[in-house]
Design a protein around this motif. Structure first.
Motif, PDB file in Angstrom:
ATOM      1  N   ARG A  82       5.603   6.173  -0.584  1.00  0.00           N
ATOM      2  CA  ARG A  82       4.828   7.342  -0.157  1.00  0.00           C
ATOM      3  C   ARG A  82       5.479   7.906   1.103  1.00  0.00           C
ATOM      4  NH1 ARG A  82      -1.435   5.763  -0.056  1.00  0.00           N
ATOM      5  NH2 ARG A  82      -1.517   7.918   0.704  1.00  0.00           N
ATOM      6  N   HIS A  83       6.023   9.106   1.018  1.00  0.00           N
ATOM      7  CA  HIS A  83       6.912   9.635   2.057  1.00  0.00           C
ATOM      8  C   HIS A  83       6.255   9.748   3.427  1.00  0.00           C
ATOM      9  CE1 HIS A  83       5.198  13.719   2.467  1.00  0.00           C
ATOM     10  NE2 HIS A  83       4.883  13.597   1.185  1.00  0.00           N
ATOM     11  N   GLU A  84       4.930  10.014   3.462  1.00  0.00           N
ATOM     12  CA  GLU A  84       4.300  10.185   4.768  1.00  0.00           C
ATOM     13  C   GLU A  84       4.292   8.893   5.595  1.00  0.00           C
ATOM     14  OE1 GLU A  84       0.585   9.879   1.999  1.00  0.00           O
ATOM     15  OE2 GLU A  84       2.745  10.257   1.827  1.00  0.00           O
ATOM     16  N   PHE A  85       4.516   7.745   4.920  1.00  0.00           N
ATOM     17  CA  PHE A  85       4.541   6.471   5.631  1.00  0.00           C
ATOM     18  C   PHE A  85       5.964   5.955   5.888  1.00  0.00           C
ATOM     19  CE2 PHE A  85       0.453   6.580   3.338  1.00  0.00           C
ATOM     20  CZ  PHE A  85      -0.418   6.489   4.411  1.00  0.00           C
ATOM     21  N   ASP A  86       6.972   6.695   5.436  1.00  0.00           N
ATOM     22  CA  ASP A  86       8.361   6.271   5.654  1.00  0.00           C
ATOM     23  C   ASP A  86       8.680   6.062   7.135  1.00  0.00           C
ATOM     24  OD1 ASP A  86       8.857   6.234   2.958  1.00  0.00           O
ATOM     25  OD2 ASP A  86       9.900   8.170   2.909  1.00  0.00           O
ATOM     26  N   PRO A  87       8.211   6.942   8.046  1.00  0.00           N
ATOM     27  CA  PRO A  87       8.518   6.724   9.468  1.00  0.00           C
ATOM     28  C   PRO A  87       7.992   5.391  10.009  1.00  0.00           C
ATOM     29  CG  PRO A  87       7.829   8.985   9.124  1.00  0.00           C
ATOM     30  CD  PRO A  87       7.555   8.257   7.840  1.00  0.00           C
ATOM     31  N   TRP A  88       6.884   4.887   9.424  1.00  0.00           N
ATOM     32  CA  TRP A  88       6.402   3.578   9.877  1.00  0.00           C
ATOM     33  C   TRP A  88       7.430   2.500   9.555  1.00  0.00           C
ATOM     34  CZ3 TRP A  88       5.589  -1.327   8.248  1.00  0.00           C
ATOM     35  CH2 TRP A  88       4.868  -2.161   9.110  1.00  0.00           C
ATOM     36  N   PHE A  89       7.927   2.488   8.337  1.00  0.00           N
ATOM     37  CA  PHE A  89       8.928   1.490   7.947  1.00  0.00           C
ATOM     38  C   PHE A  89      10.215   1.670   8.742  1.00  0.00           C
ATOM     39  CE2 PHE A  89       6.084   1.648   4.271  1.00  0.00           C
ATOM     40  CZ  PHE A  89       5.861   0.299   4.050  1.00  0.00           C
TER      41      PHE A  89
ATOM     42  N   LEU B 110       0.795  -1.226   0.000  1.00  0.00           N
ATOM     43  CA  LEU B 110       0.000   0.000   0.000  1.00  0.00           C
ATOM     44  C   LEU B 110       0.830   1.280   0.000  1.00  0.00           C
ATOM     45  CD1 LEU B 110      -2.753  -0.960   2.622  1.00  0.00           C
ATOM     46  CD2 LEU B 110      -3.081  -0.731   0.157  1.00  0.00           C
ATOM     47  N   PHE B 111       1.955   1.282   0.735  1.00  0.00           N
ATOM     48  CA  PHE B 111       2.577   2.551   1.085  1.00  0.00           C
ATOM     49  C   PHE B 111       4.018   2.751   0.625  1.00  0.00           C
ATOM     50  CE2 PHE B 111      -0.215   1.852   5.009  1.00  0.00           C
ATOM     51  CZ  PHE B 111      -1.308   2.407   4.381  1.00  0.00           C
ATOM     52  N   LYS B 112       4.674   1.715   0.167  1.00  0.00           N
ATOM     53  CA  LYS B 112       6.084   1.869  -0.169  1.00  0.00           C
ATOM     54  C   LYS B 112       6.249   2.958  -1.223  1.00  0.00           C
ATOM     55  CE  LYS B 112      10.167   0.476   1.002  1.00  0.00           C
ATOM     56  NZ  LYS B 112      10.640   0.732   2.355  1.00  0.00           N
TER      57      LYS B 112
END
Length: 534
Positions: free
Chosen positions: A172-179, A168-170
């Protein structure tokens, strides 16, 4: 030695656990140990609940976190108190700003609401605790800083989420902190891996040292606002500064001589009470197809009314107490056709993830506590350098102006997480709960009926195969569910599907207190559950 930690070909053969000084039951062994250590240090059941809840944000981040909401029923000096630590939607959000969507987004900043759990910890300790918040959070800080080992169910759920988020998110910068926070080289922890969350430890320490002020008024609040503005979110520091928990009176129905307590809306606890109110009109003595059919139909009726009415109590169009009156139960019991399944609502509940814990001490104090980021890791938004994963509770808002649970600024949404408490003849018996989104009221009803009507001990009442209503006449059954009963339900018109795994059916805990002060605890095999006691 080579083995699959998730392979369970045989039914569990566990017994209830007993103790007399104190007990903690939850879905994580390290978190249960954290609560026990606080009891042994001189804390009470409330301190133990806060310690366990904080540890769960570290030890089970797949279902809750520092950005979670929470609810609790507290038994203190034989009196019940209710805590609503669910958050509000941001002041800055509106229907107009969501006009490009057909329904509320599930991930990103749009469904993020004010996290209430951390404030709830502080208020619980201030009102009922014997120790300080700093003392109660010490075990969680130690786990985050020095590590703990990933259990089988935790690793399974973490890897499942990581795989989904990769798709879903790889990129997308707003989800980088999750990874950055929850994976290493894009991989989630495996069974037996050591998990260390240094940023989480730093944030917990700030929360402890400031009695939560850093989270709602200080440095952490500033970071949340800055990242929200950067990524186009709606949450602001003022939302956090204005947040207060709500103390409420638990509500109840008397079911076959037992008083079952839940919290009033915006939670869905009254859905369980509504179903029990209907089922009160019947007599059950064993788990046959007729009893299960009746349970399912009562649950469907309760959900139809609950999904239509429950929202922020300030904006409910109906008085929820009407659902708990005997007339409601009598009227709706007559609607149930003993031979045929019926459809009462076209709404489809969503899936989610939650953690539940129960605590008890030697003085009779007990806590039923539930905490959630809602859908697994929640919104997928993590505040950089803090370990804070924000919930996505706003995903439950409707974008239809005519619906009770329609989105508006500074509003609490319909909430799935519900703690339960059982009493009899005015005396508290103990806390219970079954985590897992819209499975929760269904789990509460099945657990209680297993104990009250079918006379199963708490451990067997939790382990018994479950059913779950998912929509219309669709019923999901656990793989272990009796095949003859499943076939008979099919003949009554239920649209039966057999699940391939047990994870959709919730994960429960229960502690009951005998008249002599002895505590009886139960936890189930659907989780890495553990009872810590002495």
């Amino acid at each position: 030695m080579n083995f699959d930690p998730m392979y369970q070909p045989y039914a569990g053969n566990r017994f209830c656990i007993t103790a007399n000084h104190g007990m903690v039951a939850t879905g994580s062994a390290p978190a249960a140990a954290a609560g026990l250590s606080i009891l042994q240090k001189g804390g009470n059941a409330i301190d133990a609940a806060v310690a366990t809840a904080a540890a769960l944000t570290v030890c089970e981040p797949t279902a809750n976190g520092l950005g979670a909401d929470a609810f609790a029923i507290i038994c203190y000096n034989n009196q019940l108190y209710g805590l609503n630590a669910s958050g509000y939607s941001p002041y800055d959000i509106s229907l107009d700003k969501m006009s490009s969507y057909q329904q509320m987004p599930v991930h990103g900043w749009a469904p993020v609401m004010v996290p209430g759990a951390v404030k709830g910890w502080g208020e619980l300790v201030k009102r009922f605790g014997k120790l300080t918040l700093k003392e109660d959070l010490a075990p969680a800080i130690d786990y985050a800083e020095n590590g703990y080992a990933a259990g089988p169910m935790l690793a399974y759920m973490w890897n499942k989420a990581a795989s989904r988020f990769q798709q879903l998110f790889k990129g997308r910068h707003e989800f980088d902190p999750w990874f950055d926070t929850f994976t290493k080289n894009s991989k989630a922890p495996q069974f037996g891996d050591l998990v260390i969350l240094k940023d989480h430890a730093k944030t917990l320490r700030m929360i402890a040292e400031t009695n939560t002020d850093a989270f709602y008024h200080g440095e952490i609040a500033d970071k949340i606002e800055a990242q929200s503005i950067r990524d186009g979110g709606y949450l602001r520091k003022k939302d956090l500064e204005d947040y207060q928990v709500t103390w409420v009176d638990p509500v109840s129905v008397n079911y076959h001589v037992y008083d079952v307590f839940e919290l009033p809306p915006n939670g869905q606890g009254i859905t369980a009470l509504m179903a029990l109110n209907i089922l009160n009109q019947f007599h059950f003595d064993h788990r046959d197809v007729n009893s299960i059919h009746t349970m399912i139909e009562a649950m469907k009726i309760a959900f139809a009314d609950g999904l239509d009415a429950i929202t922020d109590p300030q904006e409910m169009k109906q008085d929820y107490r009407e659902f708990l009156k005997e007339d409601y139960g009598i009227h709706n019991a007559k609607r149930i056709d003993p031979d045929h399944a019926s459809i009462y609502t076209k709404q489809t509940p969503a899936k989610s993830g939650t953690v539940y814990l129960a605590t008890a001490d030697k003085d009779g104090n007990m806590v039923s506590f539930i905490q959630s980021n809602y859908m697994g890791f929640g919104s997928g938004i993590v505040i950089e350098g803090t370990g804070i994963a924000l919930q996505n509770r706003g995903a439950d808002f409707s974008l239809n102006k005519k619906d009770a649970n329609v989105l508006s600024p500074h509003k609490r949404s319909y909430h799935t997480i519900i703690p339960g408490f059982l009493c009899k003849d005015g005396k508290p018996l103990g806390p219970f709960g079954v985590m897992g989104g819209y499975m929760q009221p269904q789990g509460h009803v099945q657990l209680l009926m297993n104990m009250i009507d079918f006379h199963l001990n708490p451990q067997m009442a939790l382990d018994a195969p479950r059913w779950q209503w998912t929509r219309e006449n669709k019923i999901l059954l656990e793989p272990e569910f009796d095949n003859a009963t499943a076939q008979a339900l099919l003949r009554k018109g239920h649209d039966i599907q057999i699940a391939t795994e047990r994870t959709p059916f919730g994960r429960g805990q229960c502690i009951l207190r005998k008249g002599n002060g002895v505590l009886i605890g139960a936890t189930e095999s659907r989780t890495d559950g553990n009872i810590a006691c002495w």
